[in-house]
Scaffold this motif. Sequence first.
Motif, PDB file in Angstrom:
ATOM      1  N   GLN A 173       2.571   1.702  -3.389  1.00 19.21           N
ATOM      2  CA  GLN A 173       1.619   2.247  -4.372  1.00 19.21           C
ATOM      3  C   GLN A 173       1.429   3.747  -4.167  1.00 19.21           C
ATOM      4  O   GLN A 173       1.430   4.524  -5.117  1.00 19.21           O
ATOM      5  N   ARG A 174       1.269   4.135  -2.909  1.00 13.65           N
ATOM      6  CA  ARG A 174       1.098   5.573  -2.621  1.00 13.65           C
ATOM      7  C   ARG A 174       2.309   6.359  -3.104  1.00 13.65           C
ATOM      8  O   ARG A 174       2.178   7.400  -3.738  1.00 13.65           O
ATOM      9  N   THR A 191      -5.015  11.403  -2.273  1.00 12.56           N
ATOM     10  CA  THR A 191      -4.789  10.017  -2.699  1.00 12.56           C
ATOM     11  C   THR A 191      -5.043   9.926  -4.191  1.00 12.56           C
ATOM     12  O   THR A 191      -5.984  10.522  -4.707  1.00 12.56           O
ATOM     13  N   ASP A 224       0.831  -1.200   0.000  1.00 14.35           N
ATOM     14  CA  ASP A 224       0.000   0.000   0.000  1.00 14.35           C
ATOM     15  C   ASP A 224       0.879   1.270   0.000  1.00 14.35           C
ATOM     16  O   ASP A 224       0.648   2.210  -0.756  1.00 14.35           O
ATOM     17  N   THR A 259      -3.591   3.116  -9.627  1.00 15.81           N
ATOM     18  CA  THR A 259      -2.550   2.300  -9.001  1.00 15.81           C
ATOM     19  C   THR A 259      -1.593   1.871 -10.107  1.00 15.81           C
ATOM     20  O   THR A 259      -1.943   1.892 -11.281  1.00 15.81           O
TER      21      THR A 259
END
Length: 480
Positions: free
Chosen positions: A373-374, A392, A370, A396
């Motif tokens: 990906q961020r 956000t 996670d 992805t």
Amino acid sequence: MVKICCIGAGYVGGPTMAVIALKCPHIEVAVVDISVPRISAWNSDQLPIYEPGLDDVVKQCRGKNLFFSTDVEKHVFEADIVFVSVNTPTKTRGLGAGKAADLTYWESAARMIADVSKSDKIVVEKSTVPVKTAEAIEKILTHNSKGINYQILSNPEFLAEGTAIQDLFHPDRVLIGGRETPEGFKAVQALKDVYSHWVPEDRILTTNLWSAELSKLAANAFLAQRISSVNAMSALCEATGADVTQVSYAVGKDTRIGPKFLNASVGFGGSCFQKDILNLVYICECNGLPEVAEYWKQVIKINDYQKSRFVNRLVSSMFNTVANKKVAILGFAFKKDTGDTRETPAIDVCKGLLGDKANLSIYDPQVTEDQIQRDLTMNKFDWDHPLHLQPTSPSTVKKLHAAWDAYQATKDAHAICILTEWDEFKTLDFQRIYDNMQKPAFVFDGRNIVDVNKLREIGFIVYSIGKPLDAWLKDMPAVA
Ligand SMILES: NC(=O)c1ccc[n+]([C@@H]2O[C@H](COP(=O)([O-])OP(=O)(O)OC[C@H]3O[C@@H](n4cnc5c(N)ncnc54)[C@H](O)[C@@H]3O)[C@@H](O)[C@H]2O)c1
Ligand SMILES: O=c1ccn([C@@H]2O[C@H](COP(=O)(O)OP(=O)(O)O[C@H]3O[C@H](CO)[C@@H](O)[C@H](O)[C@H]3O)[C@@H](O)[C@H]2O)c(=O)[nH]1
């Protein structure tokens, strides 16, 4: 009982306050933050940051004289000393965008202190801030002072992540800057009294406010400059057949230079170096010193060059394309012993490889998929805002997956990139890894941790920063 409150429960606020609480059992320390998940994590068994030794310190004091809370106003109201350790990101818009420090969070903390205080306070700058910030803070506080006396101190933090607890237990120095007035000296002494519970007297330095603020930016600029210097040499070593490890050892033996911080790498990362140098560059420009600004800018330029040089070296060695090839990334954090990925060189390297359409399999013992990906979808500098205010991305990265260990990450891979110097990567069974990879099998070591000769004996084609080149790589076109 003296009461301390620290605004900002991050990488600095959390560990520094935990150590103050441990070393000063008679002081009550409250660490407050606007982020509810962060405070909940500080109050749980799973602390929000990974830092060797931190768990132990927190467990010894939490609930006794160390408290984590979202009730910011209550604890500021009660405190005698208020540390401010909030984010000071690089501005992304408006005047000074891309360089200047964004003091939004600092200013809002100062305004809140002015609103809720009913007694005299010492306000301590713990965040890294531009020179003369104390003056601005002073204006905000005294403009609304209601007869309250505020003393502003600059007490920059020098801890490095991964060794934060040891750095806090045995600091090279603690720096306290204050106003050169009787009230200023008294405030400096009050803060000195806190640190002198465990820091020897001769390691507590006192200066004027501006020297303390500037010393922090200067120290980071000097440290980063050493890395860019050795990284610049690494490129020359590759071109000439010299070995950067031997060169930096020989250079560092000169006692005037010293051996530390001379490891060539894929580039420096972390939340501080780039941000603080950009900030320094901006201050130089604002003070009419373009030559000085240019000088420090070069430290960042070489760091960017080193990261793109690494990607170019990798792609050109692999027949000038990595499209649809599996590349294993070992390590994503910006250094070992932390889960922090802020400005990690892995972001630029992965983006470069994804740009060439590689499939990435990433393993880091402390970083989640996670988070990766961020990091790979976030805009530059957005990471340095409180978590709940970070935008956000709706997208992805499809061409990556996170592996649970180095063996899974490297299975069927064409190449391995080592981007963090985790100890566990030094003892991997490289024969087993080689047997499970596509051939020719490549290793690109961005941290100089593998035994190059041993890996070449196994059959790998090895590139290690600043080391004499593999015959295979020598035949490939030069990269820049
Ligand atoms: N990370 C390091 O190793 C390091 C070392 C030395 C100095 N610094 C400096 O210290 C400062 C903090 O860095 P960090 O790494 O701890 O950042 P961080 O992002 O980990 O923590 C900052 C915290 O402040 C909170 N915050 C922001 N505004 C607030 C407000 N108005 N009220 C209450 N809480 C608020 C955020 O929610 C966040 O949890 C920065 O200026 C940084 O440059 C960092
Ligand atoms: O010889 C070296 C030493 C470090 N690095 C890299 O440089 C970066 C920064 O490392 P380090 O300085 O150890 O970690 P930080 O936590 O970023 O600490 C720096 O930044 C902090 C924030 O301002 C300061 O408080 C510290 O004194 C200062 O060392 C990392 O990517 C390292 O891998 C190298 O490439 N070669």
